[in-house]
Design a protein around this motif. Structure first.
Motif, short mmCIF file in Angstrom:
data_model
loop_
_atom_site.label_atom_id
_atom_site.label_comp_id
_atom_site.label_asym_id
_atom_site.label_seq_id
_atom_site.Cartn_x
_atom_site.Cartn_y
_atom_site.Cartn_z
N MET A 90 0.83 -1.20 0.00
CA MET A 90 0.00 0.00 0.00
C MET A 90 0.87 1.25 0.00
SD MET A 90 -3.17 -0.89 -0.11
CE MET A 90 -4.01 0.60 0.43
N ARG A 91 0.36 2.32 -0.61
CA ARG A 91 1.07 3.60 -0.68
C ARG A 91 0.14 4.72 -0.21
NH1 ARG A 91 5.58 1.18 -1.06
NH2 ARG A 91 6.43 3.29 -0.99
N HIS A 92 0.73 5.72 0.44
CA HIS A 92 -0.04 6.91 0.79
C HIS A 92 -0.27 7.81 -0.43
CE1 HIS A 92 1.44 5.73 4.85
NE2 HIS A 92 0.24 6.12 5.20
N ARG A 93 0.72 7.84 -1.31
CA ARG A 93 0.57 8.61 -2.54
C ARG A 93 1.36 7.93 -3.65
NH1 ARG A 93 1.25 15.02 -2.32
NH2 ARG A 93 0.31 14.68 -4.37
N ILE A 94 0.84 8.05 -4.88
CA ILE A 94 1.53 7.59 -6.09
C ILE A 94 1.62 8.80 -7.02
CG2 ILE A 94 1.48 6.04 -8.08
CD1 ILE A 94 -0.08 4.06 -6.34
N ILE A 95 2.84 9.19 -7.39
CA ILE A 95 3.06 10.44 -8.11
C ILE A 95 3.90 10.19 -9.36
CG2 ILE A 95 4.11 12.74 -8.00
CD1 ILE A 95 3.75 12.66 -4.98
N LEU A 96 3.51 10.80 -10.48
CA LEU A 96 4.32 10.80 -11.69
C LEU A 96 4.57 12.24 -12.09
CD1 LEU A 96 5.65 9.51 -14.21
CD2 LEU A 96 3.39 9.58 -15.30
N LEU A 118 8.20 16.07 -3.78
CA LEU A 118 8.68 14.87 -3.09
C LEU A 118 8.98 15.20 -1.63
CD1 LEU A 118 9.50 11.90 -3.31
CD2 LEU A 118 11.78 12.64 -3.96
N LEU A 119 7.93 15.50 -0.89
CA LEU A 119 8.09 15.85 0.51
C LEU A 119 7.06 15.12 1.36
CD1 LEU A 119 8.62 19.72 0.10
CD2 LEU A 119 10.35 18.03 0.70
N PRO A 120 7.16 13.80 1.45
CA PRO A 120 6.19 13.06 2.25
C PRO A 120 6.34 13.35 3.73
CG PRO A 120 7.96 11.61 1.54
CD PRO A 120 8.16 12.92 0.84
N ALA A 121 5.23 13.27 4.44
CA ALA A 121 5.28 13.41 5.89
C ALA A 121 6.01 12.21 6.50
CB ALA A 121 3.87 13.52 6.46
N GLU A 122 6.53 12.40 7.68
CA GLU A 122 7.26 11.32 8.34
C GLU A 122 6.36 10.10 8.52
OE1 GLU A 122 9.81 10.50 12.45
OE2 GLU A 122 9.00 12.50 12.00
N GLY A 123 6.90 8.95 8.16
CA GLY A 123 6.14 7.71 8.30
C GLY A 123 5.25 7.36 7.12
N GLU A 124 5.22 8.20 6.08
CA GLU A 124 4.39 7.90 4.91
C GLU A 124 5.18 7.13 3.87
OE1 GLU A 124 2.45 11.30 3.29
OE2 GLU A 124 0.96 11.38 4.91
N TYR A 125 4.46 6.34 3.08
CA TYR A 125 5.06 5.52 2.03
C TYR A 125 4.53 6.01 0.69
CZ TYR A 125 6.56 2.38 5.76
OH TYR A 125 7.16 1.85 6.87
N TRP A 126 5.44 6.57 -0.10
CA TRP A 126 5.08 7.10 -1.41
C TRP A 126 5.75 6.26 -2.51
CZ3 TRP A 126 5.10 13.16 -1.75
CH2 TRP A 126 4.26 13.69 -0.78
N LEU A 127 5.15 6.30 -3.69
CA LEU A 127 5.75 5.76 -4.91
C LEU A 127 5.82 6.91 -5.90
CD1 LEU A 127 6.71 3.50 -6.85
CD2 LEU A 127 4.29 3.04 -7.33
N VAL A 128 7.04 7.23 -6.35
CA VAL A 128 7.26 8.43 -7.16
C VAL A 128 7.98 8.07 -8.45
CG1 VAL A 128 8.21 10.76 -7.19
CG2 VAL A 128 7.45 9.76 -5.03
N GLY A 129 7.53 8.63 -9.56
CA GLY A 129 8.21 8.48 -10.84
C GLY A 129 8.63 9.84 -11.38
N PHE A 130 9.91 9.97 -11.74
CA PHE A 130 10.42 11.20 -12.36
C PHE A 130 10.97 10.84 -13.73
CE2 PHE A 130 10.88 12.73 -7.89
CZ PHE A 130 10.11 13.87 -8.01
N ASP A 131 10.37 11.42 -14.78
CA ASP A 131 10.75 11.09 -16.14
C ASP A 131 11.68 12.15 -16.72
OD1 ASP A 131 10.89 9.83 -18.55
OD2 ASP A 131 8.81 10.15 -19.13
#
Length: 237
Positions: A90-96, A118-131
């Protein structure tokens, strides 16, 4: 309609794990929004939290990144996914974020604004894509910013990141925690450049793609000769 598509396209039921598993493991995943994008694997986990995609334009980097985020989004929404298998936490946010194009502000300024997301809060799990972030500025600065971005993602702990880059040579900056993959190209006997669209392990080793592509497009021979001379001076044969 989604159920019919899942049956027709042979979608599979993903394994969805808690946030703390912090993984995205895809076997032969497909990006069905682009029909000619071939299936490829993605493996990010607790020990390997960043993947850098290297390779040529039109080689498959962007579609591979979008495939991974697309499958993660589908899995998190409760859908089946276009892959042979998929294990997704699970992710808190998914960003492209895609490279700036200079429409409203400069492309580089847009890249900087995107990275500030790309500034998630402490303890959050993000999935980030930078093209291809930071490719719209001078090479040394862009390369340094790319290395800094990867190190920042590693420091965050809970973030998984996929980043595409044209900066050859940054693989030596990192240990096993960063996975490097590349999309190669092929050159036929008549000089035509082709794209297998099959991801390979390791960084891209052939830096002559631009010259070979220009030659296949009928580029001026004198310009190509000077370009070849420049590469030879820098130790590339």
């Amino acid at each position: 309609s989604l159920a019919e598509t899942a049956i027709k396209e042979k979608y599979v039921r993903p394994t969805v794990l808690p946030y703390e598993a912090n993984c995205l493991i895809i076997e032969q995943g497909r990006y069905d929004e682009q029909r000619d994008a071939l299936p490829n694997d993605t493996r990010l986990d607790l020990a390997h939290r960043v993947e850098v995609l290297e390779g040529v334009n039109a080689g498959g980097k962007s579609f591979d990144m979008k495939k991974a985020l697309y499958i993660a989004s589908l899995a998190q929404s409760g859908s089946w996914v276009p892959a042979r298998s998929a294990t997704v936490s699970m992710r808190h946010r998914i960003i492209l974020r895609e490279k700036g194009i200079g429409d409203e502000i400069s492309a580089f300024q847009k890249d900087c604004r995107n990275v500030n997301d790309l500034l998630p809060a402490e303890g959050e799990y993000w999935l980030v894509g930078f093209d291809e972030t930071f490719t719209s500025t001078e090479r040394r600065g862009g390369e340094a910013l790319t290395v800094g971005l990867i190190r920042h993602a590693l420091d965050l702990g809970g973030t998984l990141m996929i980043l595409s880059s044209h900066y050859n040579g940054i693989s030596g900056e990192f240990g096993d925690e960063v996975v490097f993959s590349n999309f190669p190209f092929s050159v036929a006997d008549d000089g035509t450049v082709g794209f297998p669209h099959v991801k390979q392990p390791g960084p891209l080793s052939d830096v002559r793609y631009a010259i070979k592509t220009a030659r296949s497009r009928g580029f001026d021979d004198k310009v190509l000769a000077y370009a070849e001379e420049r590469l030879a001076q820098r130790g590339f044969s």
